[in-house]
Design a protein around this motif. Structure first.
Motif, PDB file in Angstrom:
ATOM      1  N   GLY A  73       0.848  -1.187   0.000  1.00 17.41           N
ATOM      2  CA  GLY A  73       0.000   0.000   0.000  1.00 17.41           C
ATOM      3  C   GLY A  73       0.881   1.233   0.000  1.00 17.41           C
ATOM      4  N   GLU A  74       0.611   2.136   0.913  1.00 18.75           N
ATOM      5  CA  GLU A  74       1.388   3.370   1.015  1.00 18.75           C
ATOM      6  C   GLU A  74       2.569   3.249   1.971  1.00 18.75           C
ATOM      7  N   MET A  75       2.756   2.066   2.574  1.00 15.05           N
ATOM      8  CA  MET A  75       3.764   1.893   3.613  1.00 15.05           C
ATOM      9  C   MET A  75       5.016   1.191   3.116  1.00 15.05           C
ATOM     10  N   GLY A  76       6.162   1.691   3.557  1.00 19.24           N
ATOM     11  CA  GLY A  76       7.433   1.032   3.312  1.00 19.24           C
ATOM     12  C   GLY A  76       7.832   0.264   4.553  1.00 19.24           C
ATOM     13  N   LEU A  77       8.146  -1.022   4.392  1.00 26.08           N
ATOM     14  CA  LEU A  77       8.523  -1.880   5.513  1.00 26.08           C
ATOM     15  C   LEU A  77       9.955  -2.373   5.324  1.00 26.08           C
ATOM     16  N   TYR A  78      10.708  -2.371   6.407  1.00 27.56           N
ATOM     17  CA  TYR A  78      12.054  -2.932   6.432  1.00 27.56           C
ATOM     18  C   TYR A  78      12.013  -4.086   7.429  1.00 27.56           C
ATOM     19  N   VAL A  79      12.488  -5.264   7.005  1.00 29.39           N
ATOM     20  CA  VAL A  79      12.415  -6.461   7.842  1.00 29.39           C
ATOM     21  C   VAL A  79      13.809  -7.055   7.984  1.00 29.39           C
ATOM     22  N   GLU A  82      17.332  -9.266  13.664  1.00 26.32           N
ATOM     23  CA  GLU A  82      17.839  -8.672  14.904  1.00 26.32           C
ATOM     24  C   GLU A  82      17.789  -7.152  14.855  1.00 26.32           C
ATOM     25  N   LEU A  83      17.287  -6.576  15.912  1.00 26.49           N
ATOM     26  CA  LEU A  83      17.227  -5.122  16.025  1.00 26.49           C
ATOM     27  C   LEU A  83      18.613  -4.509  15.851  1.00 26.49           C
ATOM     28  N   ALA A  84      19.633  -5.194  16.342  1.00 29.17           N
ATOM     29  CA  ALA A  84      21.008  -4.685  16.230  1.00 29.17           C
ATOM     30  C   ALA A  84      21.466  -4.573  14.778  1.00 29.17           C
ATOM     31  N   ASP A  85      20.811  -5.287  13.858  1.00 34.10           N
ATOM     32  CA  ASP A  85      21.195  -5.258  12.448  1.00 34.10           C
ATOM     33  C   ASP A  85      20.447  -4.202  11.637  1.00 34.10           C
ATOM     34  N   VAL A  86      19.552  -3.472  12.267  1.00 30.85           N
ATOM     35  CA  VAL A  86      18.836  -2.413  11.557  1.00 30.85           C
ATOM     36  C   VAL A  86      19.814  -1.279  11.292  1.00 30.85           C
ATOM     37  N   PRO A  87      19.948  -0.878  10.025  1.00 28.64           N
ATOM     38  CA  PRO A  87      20.913   0.188   9.731  1.00 28.64           C
ATOM     39  C   PRO A  87      20.472   1.517  10.346  1.00 28.64           C
ATOM     40  N   GLU A  88      21.454   2.324  10.711  1.00 23.28           N
ATOM     41  CA  GLU A  88      21.149   3.635  11.279  1.00 23.28           C
ATOM     42  C   GLU A  88      20.390   4.501  10.275  1.00 23.28           C
ATOM     43  N   ILE A  89      20.772   4.394   9.022  1.00 26.03           N
ATOM     44  CA  ILE A  89      20.051   5.110   7.959  1.00 26.03           C
ATOM     45  C   ILE A  89      19.215   4.077   7.216  1.00 26.03           C
ATOM     46  N   LEU A  90      17.906   4.177   7.388  1.00 24.52           N
ATOM     47  CA  LEU A  90      16.984   3.227   6.778  1.00 24.52           C
ATOM     48  C   LEU A  90      16.797   3.517   5.294  1.00 24.52           C
ATOM     49  N   PRO A  91      16.391   2.502   4.527  1.00 23.44           N
ATOM     50  CA  PRO A  91      16.093   2.759   3.117  1.00 23.44           C
ATOM     51  C   PRO A  91      15.037   3.866   2.999  1.00 23.44           C
ATOM     52  N   PRO A  92      15.125   4.694   1.972  1.00 20.98           N
ATOM     53  CA  PRO A  92      14.153   5.774   1.798  1.00 20.98           C
ATOM     54  C   PRO A  92      12.722   5.234   1.771  1.00 20.98           C
ATOM     55  N   GLY A  93      11.822   5.951   2.407  1.00 20.09           N
ATOM     56  CA  GLY A  93      10.417   5.571   2.412  1.00 20.09           C
ATOM     57  C   GLY A  93      10.045   4.521   3.439  1.00 20.09           C
ATOM     58  N   THR A  94      10.944   4.227   4.389  1.00 15.27           N
ATOM     59  CA  THR A  94      10.633   3.234   5.423  1.00 15.27           C
ATOM     60  C   THR A  94       9.744   3.859   6.492  1.00 15.27           C
ATOM     61  N   ASP A  95       8.584   3.244   6.692  1.00 17.85           N
ATOM     62  CA  ASP A  95       7.641   3.682   7.721  1.00 17.85           C
ATOM     63  C   ASP A  95       7.610   2.736   8.914  1.00 17.85           C
ATOM     64  N   HIS A 136      -2.380  -3.122  11.323  1.00 17.78           N
ATOM     65  CA  HIS A 136      -3.535  -2.603  10.603  1.00 17.78           C
ATOM     66  C   HIS A 136      -3.109  -1.306   9.914  1.00 17.78           C
ATOM     67  N   VAL A 137      -3.289  -1.260   8.600  1.00 20.43           N
ATOM     68  CA  VAL A 137      -2.871  -0.107   7.802  1.00 20.43           C
ATOM     69  C   VAL A 137      -4.106   0.474   7.122  1.00 20.43           C
ATOM     70  N   GLU A 138      -4.381   1.743   7.411  1.00 19.08           N
ATOM     71  CA  GLU A 138      -5.461   2.467   6.742  1.00 19.08           C
ATOM     72  C   GLU A 138      -4.857   3.750   6.193  1.00 19.08           C
ATOM     73  N   GLY A 139      -4.556   3.728   4.889  1.00 18.36           N
ATOM     74  CA  GLY A 139      -3.863   4.871   4.293  1.00 18.36           C
ATOM     75  C   GLY A 139      -2.485   4.993   4.892  1.00 18.36           C
ATOM     76  N   ARG A 140      -2.249   6.080   5.627  1.00 13.75           N
ATOM     77  CA  ARG A 140      -0.953   6.288   6.296  1.00 13.75           C
ATOM     78  C   ARG A 140      -1.065   6.041   7.807  1.00 13.75           C
ATOM     79  N   GLN A 141      -2.221   5.586   8.253  1.00 10.27           N
ATOM     80  CA  GLN A 141      -2.434   5.317   9.676  1.00 10.27           C
ATOM     81  C   GLN A 141      -2.067   3.866   9.995  1.00 10.27           C
ATOM     82  N   LEU A 142      -1.333   3.688  11.084  1.00 10.06           N
ATOM     83  CA  LEU A 142      -0.874   2.370  11.501  1.00 10.06           C
ATOM     84  C   LEU A 142      -1.364   2.064  12.902  1.00 10.06           C
ATOM     85  N   ARG A 143      -1.779   0.806  13.115  1.00 13.86           N
ATOM     86  CA  ARG A 143      -2.152   0.369  14.447  1.00 13.86           C
ATOM     87  C   ARG A 143      -1.658  -1.061  14.625  1.00 13.86           C
TER      88      ARG A 143
END
Length: 150
Positions: A73-79, A82-95, A136-143
């Protein structure tokens, strides 16, 4: 849109986890899969994005990456596992950043990005809960909704 989040199955796919994820538009497994039948069963429910965890050696999981970046949809996900492996600078558009590994459900915002760990759906570790999460994704709203299985 409803995105089902599961992690740390370690070879055990509980019927309660499948029930909780039924009806999702997309599923994400954030690593430590354990056995191929896990992914087969999840793919029967919905399209699946999966990453390898620290207990998923590359030789047993060829073609499964350690990180994924996707748009739903309108959301960018990075998966990644390990949390320790998440880059400090995320790919553009990551929500949303989805991780596993700790076996602890987590929902928090960091610099406007939602971080979610669905917890572990596999064998119980210590006294940690057994859970999955629904995004739950509704447009740009996340829950985020955590579903405790046991």
């Amino acid at each position: 849109m409803k995105i089902g989040l599961i992690s740390d199955t370690h070879g055990l796919l509980r019927p309660e986890a499948l029930d909780a994820l039924r009806g999702c538009d997309h599923l994400v497994h954030a690593g430590d899969i354990g056995k191929p039948h896990i992914l087969e069963a999840l793919r029967e429910l919905a399209p699946l994005t999966v990453v390898r965890g620290n207990n998923d050696p590359q030789e047993h999981w060829p073609g499964v990456a350690v990180e994924q970046h996707l748009r739903l949809g309108e959301m960018g996900l990075y998966v990644t596992h390990e949390l320790a492996d998440v880059p400090e600078i995320l790919p553009p558009g990551t929500d949303v950043v989805i991780t596993g590994h700790s076996h602890k459900p987590l929902e928090q915002r960091r610099h406007g990005v939602l971080f979610v760990n669905p917890g572990s759906a596999g064998p119980r570790r210590f006294k940690l809960p057994i859970s999955v999460a629904l995004l739950h994704v509704e447009g740009r709203q996340l829950r985020v909704e955590f579903v405790h299985l046991l």
